[in-house]
Design a protein around this motif. Structure first.
Motif, PDB file in Angstrom:
ATOM      1  N   ASP A  12       0.829  -1.214   0.000  1.00  0.00           N
ATOM      2  CA  ASP A  12       0.000   0.000   0.000  1.00  0.00           C
ATOM      3  C   ASP A  12       0.862   1.263   0.000  1.00  0.00           C
ATOM      4  OD1 ASP A  12      -2.339  -1.568   0.119  1.00  0.00           O
ATOM      5  OD2 ASP A  12      -2.179  -1.696   2.302  1.00  0.00           O
ATOM      6  N   GLY A  13       1.952   1.235  -0.768  1.00  0.00           N
ATOM      7  CA  GLY A  13       2.817   2.398  -0.880  1.00  0.00           C
ATOM      8  C   GLY A  13       3.790   2.585   0.254  1.00  0.00           C
ATOM      9  N   ARG A  14       3.827   1.653   1.196  1.00  0.00           N
ATOM     10  CA  ARG A  14       4.753   1.739   2.329  1.00  0.00           C
ATOM     11  C   ARG A  14       5.861   0.712   2.165  1.00  0.00           C
ATOM     12  NH1 ARG A  14       1.350  -0.013   6.884  1.00  0.00           N
ATOM     13  NH2 ARG A  14      -0.034  -0.835   5.257  1.00  0.00           N
ATOM     14  N   GLN A  15       7.058   1.044   2.620  1.00  0.00           N
ATOM     15  CA  GLN A  15       8.159   0.102   2.542  1.00  0.00           C
ATOM     16  C   GLN A  15       7.880  -1.128   3.410  1.00  0.00           C
ATOM     17  OE1 GLN A  15      12.076   1.617   3.332  1.00  0.00           O
ATOM     18  NE2 GLN A  15      11.901   3.309   1.858  1.00  0.00           N
ATOM     19  N   ALA A  16       8.271  -2.290   2.896  1.00  0.00           N
ATOM     20  CA  ALA A  16       8.128  -3.538   3.638  1.00  0.00           C
ATOM     21  C   ALA A  16       9.331  -4.417   3.335  1.00  0.00           C
ATOM     22  CB  ALA A  16       6.832  -4.254   3.257  1.00  0.00           C
ATOM     23  N   ALA A  17       9.778  -5.171   4.330  1.00  0.00           N
ATOM     24  CA  ALA A  17      10.937  -6.033   4.172  1.00  0.00           C
ATOM     25  C   ALA A  17      10.696  -7.339   4.907  1.00  0.00           C
ATOM     26  CB  ALA A  17      12.196  -5.347   4.713  1.00  0.00           C
ATOM     27  N   ALA A  18      11.272  -8.413   4.379  1.00  0.00           N
ATOM     28  CA  ALA A  18      11.135  -9.725   5.005  1.00  0.00           C
ATOM     29  C   ALA A  18      12.436 -10.481   4.848  1.00  0.00           C
ATOM     30  CB  ALA A  18       9.985 -10.503   4.367  1.00  0.00           C
ATOM     31  N   LEU A  19      12.666 -11.401   5.771  1.00  0.00           N
ATOM     32  CA  LEU A  19      13.794 -12.316   5.674  1.00  0.00           C
ATOM     33  C   LEU A  19      13.235 -13.726   5.645  1.00  0.00           C
ATOM     34  CD1 LEU A  19      16.885 -12.750   5.681  1.00  0.00           C
ATOM     35  CD2 LEU A  19      16.745 -12.944   8.173  1.00  0.00           C
ATOM     36  N   MET A  20      13.496 -14.430   4.552  1.00  0.00           N
ATOM     37  CA  MET A  20      13.033 -15.805   4.389  1.00  0.00           C
ATOM     38  C   MET A  20      14.209 -16.750   4.605  1.00  0.00           C
ATOM     39  SD  MET A  20       9.806 -15.457   3.654  1.00  0.00           S
ATOM     40  CE  MET A  20       9.237 -17.002   2.908  1.00  0.00           C
ATOM     41  N   LEU A  21      13.979 -17.814   5.358  1.00  0.00           N
ATOM     42  CA  LEU A  21      14.991 -18.833   5.604  1.00  0.00           C
ATOM     43  C   LEU A  21      14.442 -20.181   5.153  1.00  0.00           C
ATOM     44  CD1 LEU A  21      17.695 -19.778   6.750  1.00  0.00           C
ATOM     45  CD2 LEU A  21      16.614 -19.941   8.995  1.00  0.00           C
ATOM     46  N   ASP A  22      15.000 -20.696   4.079  1.00  0.00           N
ATOM     47  CA  ASP A  22      14.529 -21.962   3.502  1.00  0.00           C
ATOM     48  C   ASP A  22      13.023 -21.934   3.265  1.00  0.00           C
ATOM     49  OD1 ASP A  22      17.114 -22.979   3.558  1.00  0.00           O
ATOM     50  OD2 ASP A  22      16.866 -23.862   5.545  1.00  0.00           O
ATOM     51  N   GLY A  23      12.539 -20.800   2.782  1.00  0.00           N
ATOM     52  CA  GLY A  23      11.129 -20.667   2.447  1.00  0.00           C
ATOM     53  C   GLY A  23      10.211 -20.319   3.599  1.00  0.00           C
ATOM     54  N   ARG A  24      10.758 -20.128   4.801  1.00  0.00           N
ATOM     55  CA  ARG A  24       9.937 -19.776   5.969  1.00  0.00           C
ATOM     56  C   ARG A  24      10.224 -18.348   6.383  1.00  0.00           C
ATOM     57  NH1 ARG A  24       9.782 -22.484  12.022  1.00  0.00           N
ATOM     58  NH2 ARG A  24      11.643 -21.206  12.336  1.00  0.00           N
ATOM     59  N   ALA A  29       9.288  -6.454   8.587  1.00  0.00           N
ATOM     60  CA  ALA A  29       9.206  -5.041   8.959  1.00  0.00           C
ATOM     61  C   ALA A  29       8.339  -4.328   7.933  1.00  0.00           C
ATOM     62  CB  ALA A  29      10.584  -4.399   9.016  1.00  0.00           C
ATOM     63  N   ILE A  30       7.392  -3.531   8.421  1.00  0.00           N
ATOM     64  CA  ILE A  30       6.498  -2.769   7.557  1.00  0.00           C
ATOM     65  C   ILE A  30       6.391  -1.361   8.120  1.00  0.00           C
ATOM     66  CG2 ILE A  30       4.175  -2.588   6.576  1.00  0.00           C
ATOM     67  CD1 ILE A  30       3.839  -5.603   7.105  1.00  0.00           C
ATOM     68  N   ASP A  31       6.598  -0.362   7.274  1.00  0.00           N
ATOM     69  CA  ASP A  31       6.464   1.013   7.737  1.00  0.00           C
ATOM     70  C   ASP A  31       5.022   1.295   8.126  1.00  0.00           C
ATOM     71  OD1 ASP A  31       9.114   1.464   7.309  1.00  0.00           O
ATOM     72  OD2 ASP A  31       8.864   2.745   5.537  1.00  0.00           O
ATOM     73  N   PRO A  32       4.794   1.989   9.246  1.00  0.00           N
ATOM     74  CA  PRO A  32       3.420   2.334   9.641  1.00  0.00           C
ATOM     75  C   PRO A  32       2.871   3.461   8.776  1.00  0.00           C
ATOM     76  CG  PRO A  32       4.983   3.321  11.154  1.00  0.00           C
ATOM     77  CD  PRO A  32       5.790   2.469  10.216  1.00  0.00           C
ATOM     78  N   GLU A  33       1.560   3.613   8.822  1.00  0.00           N
ATOM     79  CA  GLU A  33       0.910   4.710   8.119  1.00  0.00           C
ATOM     80  C   GLU A  33       1.007   5.981   8.949  1.00  0.00           C
ATOM     81  OE1 GLU A  33      -3.047   3.138   7.616  1.00  0.00           O
ATOM     82  OE2 GLU A  33      -2.671   2.739   5.491  1.00  0.00           O
ATOM     83  N   GLY A  34       1.096   7.120   8.270  1.00  0.00           N
ATOM     84  CA  GLY A  34       1.028   8.403   8.949  1.00  0.00           C
ATOM     85  C   GLY A  34       2.294   8.753   9.710  1.00  0.00           C
ATOM     86  N   ASP A  35       2.164   9.790  10.524  1.00  0.00           N
ATOM     87  CA  ASP A  35       3.283  10.342  11.281  1.00  0.00           C
ATOM     88  C   ASP A  35       3.359   9.639  12.637  1.00  0.00           C
ATOM     89  OD1 ASP A  35       5.382  11.865  12.096  1.00  0.00           O
ATOM     90  OD2 ASP A  35       4.190  13.654  12.557  1.00  0.00           O
ATOM     91  N   VAL A  36       4.029   8.514  12.671  1.00  0.00           N
ATOM     92  CA  VAL A  36       4.126   7.698  13.878  1.00  0.00           C
ATOM     93  C   VAL A  36       5.572   7.703  14.364  1.00  0.00           C
ATOM     94  CG1 VAL A  36       3.860   5.371  14.820  1.00  0.00           C
ATOM     95  CG2 VAL A  36       2.222   6.223  13.139  1.00  0.00           C
ATOM     96  N   ALA A  37       5.759   7.798  15.675  1.00  0.00           N
ATOM     97  CA  ALA A  37       7.097   7.736  16.254  1.00  0.00           C
ATOM     98  C   ALA A  37       7.650   6.332  16.073  1.00  0.00           C
ATOM     99  CB  ALA A  37       7.057   8.106  17.737  1.00  0.00           C
ATOM    100  N   VAL A  38       8.717   6.212  15.273  1.00  0.00           N
ATOM    101  CA  VAL A  38       9.294   4.913  14.933  1.00  0.00           C
ATOM    102  C   VAL A  38      10.394   4.565  15.938  1.00  0.00           C
ATOM    103  CG1 VAL A  38      10.516   3.617  13.144  1.00  0.00           C
ATOM    104  CG2 VAL A  38       8.779   5.306  12.502  1.00  0.00           C
ATOM    105  N   PRO A  39      10.445   3.316  16.422  1.00  0.00           N
ATOM    106  CA  PRO A  39      11.544   2.932  17.312  1.00  0.00           C
ATOM    107  C   PRO A  39      12.899   3.293  16.723  1.00  0.00           C
ATOM    108  CG  PRO A  39       9.885   1.206  17.276  1.00  0.00           C
ATOM    109  CD  PRO A  39       9.465   2.214  16.240  1.00  0.00           C
ATOM    110  N   GLY A  40      13.746   3.884  17.554  1.00  0.00           N
ATOM    111  CA  GLY A  40      15.056   4.345  17.112  1.00  0.00           C
ATOM    112  C   GLY A  40      15.115   5.832  16.841  1.00  0.00           C
ATOM    113  N   ALA A  41      13.952   6.474  16.655  1.00  0.00           N
ATOM    114  CA  ALA A  41      13.931   7.919  16.408  1.00  0.00           C
ATOM    115  C   ALA A  41      14.426   8.668  17.642  1.00  0.00           C
ATOM    116  CB  ALA A  41      12.525   8.374  16.049  1.00  0.00           C
ATOM    117  N   ILE A  42      15.151   9.761  17.405  1.00  0.00           N
ATOM    118  CA  ILE A  42      15.694  10.572  18.497  1.00  0.00           C
ATOM    119  C   ILE A  42      15.036  11.952  18.458  1.00  0.00           C
ATOM    120  CG2 ILE A  42      17.775  11.637  19.457  1.00  0.00           C
ATOM    121  CD1 ILE A  42      19.373   9.318  18.303  1.00  0.00           C
ATOM    122  N   TYR A  43      14.555  12.405  19.615  1.00  0.00           N
ATOM    123  CA  TYR A  43      13.863  13.677  19.735  1.00  0.00           C
ATOM    124  C   TYR A  43      14.542  14.571  20.762  1.00  0.00           C
ATOM    125  CZ  TYR A  43       9.766  11.633  17.371  1.00  0.00           C
ATOM    126  OH  TYR A  43       8.913  11.045  16.462  1.00  0.00           O
TER     127      TYR A  43
END
Length: 345
Positions: A12-24, A29-43
């Motif tokens: 749906d237009g958001r970045q997504a990533a996966a790690l497959m191991l022997d097909g499993r 990881a999927i980016d959330p919608e909107g302006d959400v505080a993402v883990p790791g962000a520094i304020y």
């Protein structure tokens, strides 16, 4: 496809990533919608009001509030640098910490934790000596408050790439640590799904990568996501477990299925215990988890204890509390990402 495959796509237009191991499916990881505080962000935040009963203090963030589990040395109105440690639960403040980490693929700069640490997974003494020399050169003249961790990926990496990562993280840390003037503001964004995958999952020595369009469909990730939408998880031997989150906890129920042999319960329970960390991780479930394992003799519980301990060994902040008087098993797991049900709406 056999082996490890890093899969990058969009949902749906958001970045997504996966790690497959022997097909499993192993990581997601999927980016959330909107302006959400993402883990790791520094304020840059401003301390607001303490909540002594909870042992912490609310802090003002741009457009919202965070909760810092610290009161000592923090006064209302004080400006702080904080890092998001996990997703915010509905109706609650964003969890934050003053312990900052500036993290790249090969290096982590650690303010207020001086010294050099090299991943214990790197055992070759000659390589450790080379990395130590790289670290000394890269951190020469740095603020004494800054420490450095060299990650396991440094074992096979080019020295130039490691040196560039050290310089980048050091420069970022030094710039952020002096930026305390002004109102609440986002200073460093959290990693996107693609950035996180390349930074934390990719092992160039053994991994393949599929970054072409429709890679999720081609590599079986789409099918795996559909399976994760349901609470039922099939187990070897015909058993299954049900994972059902509630407001208070995550309830897990293990069933033996059609097998009625005396060993069926232990087999199903062992299979469930081995797969439980992966299921919780992929589904983004944490907090209190209560497992109703299939009925089995108490004398077999020690077997399950060892299986659970091994299964959760690499899962970060997990506390295996053990058995209750009702024969349920309790554990707590840190919430480190949004629930998958929220990301796939």
């Amino acid at each position: 496809m056999k082996g490890r495959v890093l899969v990058l796509d969009e949902l749906d237009g958001r970045q997504a990533a996966a790690l497959m191991l022997d097909g499993r499916l192993e990581e997601l990881a999927i980016d959330p919608e909107g302006d959400v505080a993402v883990p790791g962000a520094i304020y840059r935040a401003v301390a607001d009001r303490p909540v002594k009963g909870q042992g912490g203090i609310f802090v003002k963030l741009p457009g919202g509030s965070g909760f810092l589990r610290q009161i000592s040395g923090v006064a209302p109105g004080q400006r702080l640098l904080v890092q998001v440690t996990g997703p915010a639960e509905p109706g609650k403040a964003v969890p934050v910490s003053t312990r900052l980490l500036f993290k790249s693929r090969f290096a982590i700069v650690t303010p207020d934790a001086p010294g050099l640490n090299i991943s214990r997974r790197i055992k070759d003494e000659d390589r450790r000596a080379e990395l130590s020399a790289l670290a000394d050169q890269g951190m020469a003249g740095a603020d004494e408050r800054l420490g450095l961790i060299l990650r396991s990926g440094c074992l096979e990496a080019e020295d130039q790439a490691i040196a560039e990562d050290i310089a980048a993280m050091r420069g970022l840390a030094e710039a952020v640590l002096t930026d305390l003037s002004g109102p609440p503001e986002l200073l460093v964004d959290g990693a996107s799904a693609h950035d996180l995958a390349f930074r934390d999952w990719l092992d160039p020595a053994v991994d393949e990568a599929d970054t072409e369009p429709d890679s999720f469909e081609r590599q079986g990730v789409t099918e795996a996501l559909e399976t994760l939408r349901t609470p039922r998880v099939g187990l070897e031997g015909g058993g299954h477990m049900m994972l059902e989150p509630t407001r208070a906890l995550v309830a897990v129920d293990v069933n033996t299925g059609p097998d009625t042999s005396p060993a069926a319960a232990l087999k199903a329970n062992v299979a469930a215990a081995r797969d439980l960390p992966r299921q919780l991780r992929l589904r983004g479930l944490g907090g209190q988890v209560v497992v109703d394992f299939a009925p089995m003799p108490k004398r077999d519980r020690h077997i399950l204890d060892q299986v659970l301990k091994a299964a959760f060994k690499a899962e970060g902040e997990t506390n295996l509390a053990g058995w209750t008087t009702l024969g349920l098993y309790e554990l707590t797991r840190k919430r480190d990402r949004l629930p998958l049900s929220d990301l796939l709406r």
